[in-house]
Scaffold this active site. Structure first.
Site: not given
Length: 132
Positions: A13-15, A17-18
């Protein structure tokens, strides 16, 4: 068609949350590897014969995000075969909801990375598993 379930790890995930967008290409590779294994064409065995399936084209359309700890399902099928390439089509779903669709094209090449026609046994196996 092959279906592979994967739990989304925090590292995927990225920052926000995806799932980071580029990770879907990795999911496509995992789906494609499992599809080929399921039909009897393991990458390792193909490479041992001196052949490869590099990616020369990739498409990905994002419809909805997957998030940390989701269990996604990667559905993979062979959608096109030419004399020396295949195209795979992918759908990534979570709880039945379509998240991502994509495709990749792979020429069949030798160790010198020159396109070659499929050997008869490989072509027959691919053709038996073609889905449009």
């Amino acid at each position: 068609m092959n279906s592979l379930k994967v739990r989304i790890a925090y590292a995927d995930t990225d920052q926000m949350g995806m799932v980071y967008y580029a990770n879907y290409l990795t999911f496509f590779e995992r789906g494609r590897t499992e599809l080929l294994r399921e039909i009897g064409l393991e990458y390792k065995a193909i490479e041992d014969r001196g052949f490869y399936f590099p990616v020369i084209h990739a498409e990905c359309k994002y419809l909805a995000p997957a998030k940390y700890d989701d269990i996604i399902e990667i559905e993979t099928k062979i959608s096109e075969i030419t004399a020396a390439s295949i195209t795979c089509y992918y759908e990534v779903k979570c709880k039945g909801k379509l998240l991502v669709i994509g495709k990749t094209k792979h020429p069949f090449v030798n160790k010198d990375l020159k396109p070659v026609r499929f050997p008869k046994d490989i072509r027959e196996t691919l053709e038996k598993n073609l889905e449009k």
